[in-house]
Scaffold this active site. Structure first.
Site, mmCIF file in Angstrom:
data_model
loop_
_atom_site.group_PDB
_atom_site.id
_atom_site.type_symbol
_atom_site.label_atom_id
_atom_site.label_comp_id
_atom_site.label_asym_id
_atom_site.label_seq_id
_atom_site.Cartn_x
_atom_site.Cartn_y
_atom_site.Cartn_z
ATOM 1 N N HIS A 1 1.065 -1.098 0.218
ATOM 2 C CA HIS A 1 0.021 0.480 0.349
ATOM 3 C C HIS A 1 0.594 1.666 0.279
ATOM 4 O O HIS A 1 0.514 2.340 0.610
ATOM 5 C CB HIS A 1 -1.046 0.310 0.774
ATOM 6 C CG HIS A 1 -2.261 -0.970 0.804
ATOM 7 N ND1 HIS A 1 -2.441 -1.069 0.310
ATOM 8 C CD2 HIS A 1 -2.198 -2.258 1.963
ATOM 9 C CE1 HIS A 1 -3.741 -2.507 -0.006
ATOM 10 N NE2 HIS A 1 -3.963 -2.986 1.435
ATOM 11 N N ASP B 1 3.770 -0.876 -5.037
ATOM 12 C CA ASP B 1 2.715 -1.241 -5.904
ATOM 13 C C ASP B 1 2.745 -1.390 -6.862
ATOM 14 O O ASP B 1 2.883 -2.007 -7.691
ATOM 15 C CB ASP B 1 1.265 -0.844 -5.415
ATOM 16 C CG ASP B 1 0.782 -1.225 -4.020
ATOM 17 O OD1 ASP B 1 1.773 -1.800 -2.838
ATOM 18 O OD2 ASP B 1 0.164 -1.007 -2.990
#
Length: 590
Positions: free
Chosen positions: A165, A170
């Site tokens: 996150h 990511d």
């Protein structure tokens, strides 16, 4: 896989020559309408090689909620000196110029970027967009990974970066997932961007030769049932135009692998024309629950719904049950899985020291207390440390959390969540957050279901775009009848007729309705939609002041962004509450 192509000059280029910019955003919430970007991370790749990276924190115009800080680790202090979006966005657009944008669940990221462009006066470039979630759904089978979340796919393809996150991390993980998916699609003979775009346009032989099954379908709203050679239902669906919808199963627009398999087995389609869209949705649910067709994935086992019960005894406790009884207990739910029911129970136990033993207690039933008493999580009524009156105060707090004003309990949970975040116990905070969401959803659902489940009859109407009215008759939460009135006609005779011919429904034990809860949820959403008018009502329609609905409205957008503890029946928060006085109510329709 579906691609969203806006403009792109050269779609015939080999995939090894395409420049992809893989982007990921972190935000303050789930909707670009009232939330902002807190971080942009992007990786530029071509021919399997990384040729550039982009990362910046962004100072949003709204504070970062504690829940988001728990999820991402990005705090208000971290972004205090970061650039605003009007500075960060142009830099990103320059970095991504001339590329194909790639994102995992691209609709989310692109919607925020487009909203940022609109709010800062920048023209959104004509990016082609590739969504790795949609591509993965075509290429990664369920026996390889339980779902298509980024974390699951990153493990499957051996990504060198673990998604956590944070935007750049990511994005890096998504690069490895993209390369793994391109390798798979390459083995299927797809080597150019143009071929990748048309990959899912291949129609199987079985689909082509079964097209005639849709020829005799009516062009009307309703339900359709695919059946095999023995007449057994294979799949049940709804459509505003049955003929048009069933035809799509034999064309390139149907891309689901299991549907292509189903079409190969199907020997007939049975149409069921319905008066209203709501009736069609309800009939679909009932047929799926009755026949449990193998190619329907949702709504097959509504009878397995669970409830959390606060028992009615001298020393009440929380338990998980399958049936609501008229025993004076308090109920919250329903839940589609034991996991979420247990999460809601644990959330209450976090802040209210109810007993967790299962035996029936009278004052001083045991000689010694359990370990929960020693750690301060139970007052030990079993050994006489609490009287029934003292314990009743705790049970009252739990009852309010489930069916009434739960603000005190939710405030205590929020306080504990903030404390865990301040101690940087993010894993514990995330667990508590999920439990809190499960509790709020269950309480809000029970508080919404109970009034309709107790109402002997509700008749409501909504104007149709083509003129006239849609009319529904609901009894104890079950759709008992529906009709449409002609344009320009007096609707009252039609309303009287539908009431006279509607199904006779026996009263249930609230908050459980006389229908499967999913059906009552559909009816509630129809009733709560703007433009709906109550015509008559027997019973009361109220909701508790300080109930769970407000907390849920705040938490739900973030819960959908996180993708965890998904709603069991695709439920969405109420559009607006309908506030009506108790007793019979009759409103004329102009």
């Amino acid at each position: 896989m579906q691609m969203v192509q806006e403009t792109f000059d050269d779609l015939g280029v080999h995939l090894s020559d395409v420049t992809f910019v893989v982007v990921d955003l972190e935000t303050t919430g789930g909707s670009p309408a009232d939330c902002g970007i807190t971080e942009i991370g992007a990786v530029k790749v071509r021919g399997g090689e990384v040729i550039g990276e982009f990362q910046t924190l962004v100072r949003p115009s709204v504070p970062i909620p504690a829940f988001i800080t728990v999820l991402t680790g990005i705090s208000n202090a971290m972004v205090a000196e970061a650039p605003r979006i009007d500075s960060a966005l142009p830099a990103f657009l320059e970095f991504a110029r001339g590329s194909v944008l790639v994102a995992h669940n691209a609709g989310f990221d692109v919607s925020f970027l487009k909203a940022a462009a609109a709010s800062t006066g920048h023209v959104w470039p004509g990016f082609a967009v590739l969504d790795t979630v949609r591509l993965a759904r075509q290429l990664v089978h369920r026996d390889e990974t339980p779902n298509h979340k980024l974390s699951s796919l990153a493990r499957l393809f051996g990504a060198t970066t673990t998604p956590d996150h944070r935007a750049l991390h990511d994005a890096r993980a998504t690069v490895d997932v993209l390369h793994g998916l391109i390798e798979r699609v390459g083995n299927l003979g797809v080597h150019t961007l143009e071929e990748l775009q048309s990959y899912t346009s291949r129609v199987s032989t079985a689909q082509r030769r079964k097209r005639f099954l849709a020829d005799e379908m009516p062009s009307a709203p309703g339900v359709y049932v695919f059946k095999d050679g023995r007449g057994e239902p294979l799949y049940v669906g709804t459509a505003v135009d049955i003929r048009r919808r069933t035809r799509t199963y034999f064309t390139a627009s149907e891309t689901r692998r299991r549907m292509a398999e189903m079409v190969g087995i199907a020997e007939s389609i049975t149409p069921i024309v319905c008066a209203t869209r709501l009736e069609a949705q309800v009939r679909e649910l009932r047929l799926i629950a009755e026949y449990k067709p193998r190619y329907n994935r949702r709504s097959r086992h509504p009878e397995k719904a669970l409830w959390v019960k606060l028992t009615a005894e001298p020393f009440p406790r929380l338990s998980i049950v399958r049936q609501v009884r008229g025993d004076g207990a308090h109920y919250a739910g329903p839940f589609a899985s034991r996991k979420t029911a247990e999460a809601a129970v644990t959330a209450v136990h976090e802040v209210i020291p109810l007993r967790q033993c299962t035996q029936t207690l009278t004052e001083r039933s045991r000689k010694s207390a359990c370990v929960l008493f020693e750690i301060g999580r139970c007052g030990a009524p079993c050994i006489g440390e609490q009287t029934t009156e003292e314990y009743a105060a705790l049970a009252g707090q739990a009852a309010m959390a489930l069916v009434g004003d739960g603000r005190d309990v939710l405030a205590a949970l929020r306080g504990r969540l903030d404390s865990l975040a301040a101690q940087e116990r993010f894993e514990d905070a995330t667990t508590l957050r999920d439990r809190m969401i499960a509790l709020v959803r269950a309480s809000a659902r029970a508080q919404r279901l109970a009034p309709l489940s107790s109402a002997p009859e509700v008749v409501a109407a909504r104007r149709r775009d083509a003129g006239g009215w849609e009319v529904v008759c609901v009894r104890f939460g079950r759709l008992a009848g529906s009709t449409v009135t002609p344009r320009g006609a007096d609707p009252m005779p039609f309303i009287d007729a539908v009431r006279a011919t509607a199904e006779v429904v026996s009263g249930p034990t609230a908050p459980a309705p006389a229908a499967h809860p999913e059906e009552t949820e559909l009816v509630l959403r129809w009733l709560e939609a703007p433009g709906t008018r109550l015509v008559t009502m027997e019973g009361e329609w109220t909701c508790p002041v300080g109930g769970a609905g407000a907390a849920r409205a705040e938490l739900e957008p973030m819960a959908r962004q996180w993708g965890e503890f998904a709603e069991p029946w695709g439920e969405t928060p109420a559009v607006r509450p309908l506030e009506r006085p108790p007793g019979a109510l009759r409103v004329g329709l102009a």
